[in-house]
Scaffold this active site. Structure first.
Site, PDB file in Angstrom:
ATOM      1  N   TRP A 186      38.476  70.440  32.410  1.00 12.97           N
ATOM      2  CA  TRP A 186      39.518  69.918  31.534  1.00 12.97           C
ATOM      3  C   TRP A 186      39.321  70.596  30.190  1.00 12.97           C
ATOM      4  CZ3 TRP A 186      38.627  67.112  26.906  1.00 12.97           C
ATOM      5  CH2 TRP A 186      39.807  66.893  26.186  1.00 12.97           C
ATOM      6  N   ASP A 293      46.557  57.765  25.481  1.00 12.81           N
ATOM      7  CA  ASP A 293      45.335  58.175  26.181  1.00 12.81           C
ATOM      8  C   ASP A 293      44.128  57.488  25.546  1.00 12.81           C
ATOM      9  OD1 ASP A 293      43.534  59.605  27.776  1.00 12.81           O
ATOM     10  OD2 ASP A 293      43.291  61.112  26.211  1.00 12.81           O
TER      11      ASP A 293
HETATM   12  C1  RNT Z   1      40.085  63.872  28.215  1.00  9.55           C
HETATM   13  C2  RNT Z   1      39.820  64.006  29.660  1.00  9.55           C
HETATM   14  C3  RNT Z   1      38.430  64.432  30.038  1.00  9.55           C
HETATM   15  C4  RNT Z   1      37.367  63.752  29.203  1.00  9.55           C
HETATM   16  C5  RNT Z   1      35.978  63.966  29.694  1.00  9.55           C
HETATM   17  C6  RNT Z   1      34.967  63.619  28.670  1.00  9.55           C
HETATM   18  O1  RNT Z   1      41.299  63.343  27.936  1.00  9.55           O
HETATM   19  O2  RNT Z   1      40.145  62.823  30.301  1.00  9.55           O
HETATM   20  O3  RNT Z   1      38.234  64.231  31.381  1.00  9.55           O
HETATM   21  O4  RNT Z   1      37.601  62.390  29.089  1.00  9.55           O
HETATM   22  O5  RNT Z   1      35.852  65.220  30.191  1.00  9.55           O
END
Ligand code: RNT
Ligand code: ZN
Length: 417
Positions: A186, A293
């Site tokens: 990510w 989020d």
């Molecule tokens: C962020 C993503 C990601 C993180 C982690 C810490 O919006 O969800 O997965 O939360 O990698």
């Protein structure tokens, strides 16, 4: 809680479910085989061990300053073990690259190797846990707003190198544990305001991923996580849903559903049956979106329960990896792990206890009233007695009995930090 009472209640529940054609003993066995991938980052507010007190960037944020955050690798490990002692079954641990055992040395992200994770590999083995992994693009001087999608080739190559190294580490983890380590990518890449070079950034991102995935591995699996927006990066996200789903479908990669990463009215559960026609597997980041989020602690709410039901209804239990992803710094962090993990397990349990064969048949026969009535009745079936039995069998606290255990750990350990 009295053992006899739990057993008595379970026996009654077993009969009630048997009348619907469900074998609760079988469901208990399935639950034993259901492994969560516990995110390591709830214990320390996503800070990691690169440099003490580093701050979180990349469009994600923890809020709250509840005392007792894990400040180093030993504290984090102790907290994880405390949490898992209160969660039935055996589980995996999902590490981010910034949680390496750097021994106080400065190891830049393009220098990391498996040696920085050897102690994790050993620890995981000792504690009967398997490891999953994540590259880390945020909280670094070179993070900026764009990493793998940066038009600056130097920056982009830095993050390509980082991510390649992470894949090599995941491969070693997978080898050591005899089971593939699931590595999630990510990146926070995005922009705060109106963006005119979207195409350029996405082309760069695609080019980076193609380079990163050049090496084929047997003991790790890649997944890619999309997102709608990040804090401070509200107008553009390189790794949008279309980008990531498209990339995963075209390249046979696992797609990561983070339940907090869609528009508030969007139903993450509905994505399962579509995605699985085009991608090999799914990784989950189960969280609770609250307005944005927000990464609130997972609870047993409709979106979570629906997600697990859809997985079971799609016969896809074995095509999904069950990660959690939330970080609440405003409450006891071990409590947060336990609440979220148990909520995910309860949601899976309820999904497994559905009289799915009957429901499917009713729907095919166009018996809408009967289907809806049965679905409604399922809500008040004694699933809780099966849940208690599951906890009892696994020798973890039944019902709310884990609360005083966490309070005691807080008194004895975390509050003193
Ligand atoms: C962020 C993503 C990601 C993180 C982690 C810490 O919006 O969800 O997965 O939360 O990698
Ligand atoms: Zn996530």
């Amino acid at each position: 809680m009295k053992e006899e009472l739990i057993i008595k209640a379970y026996e009654i529940a077993r009969e009630r479910y048997a009348a619907l054609g469900i074998d609760t003993d079988k469901v208990l066995a399935q639950m034993q085989d259901f492994h969560l991938s516990l995110h390591c980052w709830q214990a320390d507010d996503v800070i990691g061990f690169e440099n003490a007190g580093g701050s979180l960037t990349g469009g994600i944020q923890t809020t709250g300053n509840y005392p007792g955050r894990a400040r180093n690798i030993d504290e984090l490990r102790a907290d994880i073990l405390k949490a898992t002692s209160l969660i039935a079954g055996t589980h995996r641990l999902n590490l981010h690259e910034i949680y390496g055992d750097f021994q106080g040395k400065k190891v830049d992200r393009d220098e990391v190797t498996v040696e920085h994770f050897q102690s994790w590999i050993d620890w995981a083995k000792e504690n009967n846990m398997k490891l999953d992994f994540n590259s880390t693009s945020f909280s670094h001087p070179k993070s900026g707003n764009l990493s793998l999608s940066s038009p600056d080739e130097g920056i982009r190559e830095f993050w390509v190198e980082h991510t390649k190294r992470c894949r090599a580490i995941a491969e070693e983890m997978g080898k050591a544990q005899g089971d593939p380590s699931i590595m999630n990518i990510w990146v926070h890449d995005g922009a705060k305001d109106i963006t005119v070079n979207r195409s350029l950034y996405r082309q760069q991102f695609k080019k980076s991923l193609d380079e990163i995935f050049e090496t084929k591995y047997d003991n790790m699996r890649d997944c890619l996580e999309s997102k709608t927006f990040g804090i401070g990066l509200e107008s553009f996200t390189s790794g949008s849903l279309e980008f990531c789903v498209g990339y995963c479908a075209a390249n046979d990669k696992i797609y990561t559903i983070d339940t907090g990463h869609y528009h508030p009215m969007e139903n993450a559960a509905d994505k399962v049956s579509s995605l699985l026609l085009y991608v090999p597997e799914l990784m989950l980041h189960v969280t609770r979106g609250v307005r944005w989020d927000s990464d609130h602690v997972t609870i047993m709410e409709d979106p979570t329960m629906d997600l697990f039901k859809e997985i079971v209804r799609a016969d896809a239990i074995d095509r999904v990896h069950y990660g959690l992803d939330y970080f609440d710094a405003s409450i006891n962090r071990i409590g947060a792990y336990v609440i979220g993990s148990r909520a995910a397990q309860k949601s899976m349990l309820c999904a497994l206890l559905e009289p799915i064969a009957t429901l499917r048949q009713l729907e095919l026969e166009d018996k809408g009233f009967q289907k809806l009535a049965l679905l409604e009745e399922c809500k008040s079936m004694p699933w809780q007695a099966v849940w208690d039995m599951f906890c009892l069998k696994n020798d973890v606290p039944v019902g709310n009995e884990f609360i005083p255990e966490i309070e005691a750990y807080e008194r004895e350990v975390t509050i003193k930090r």
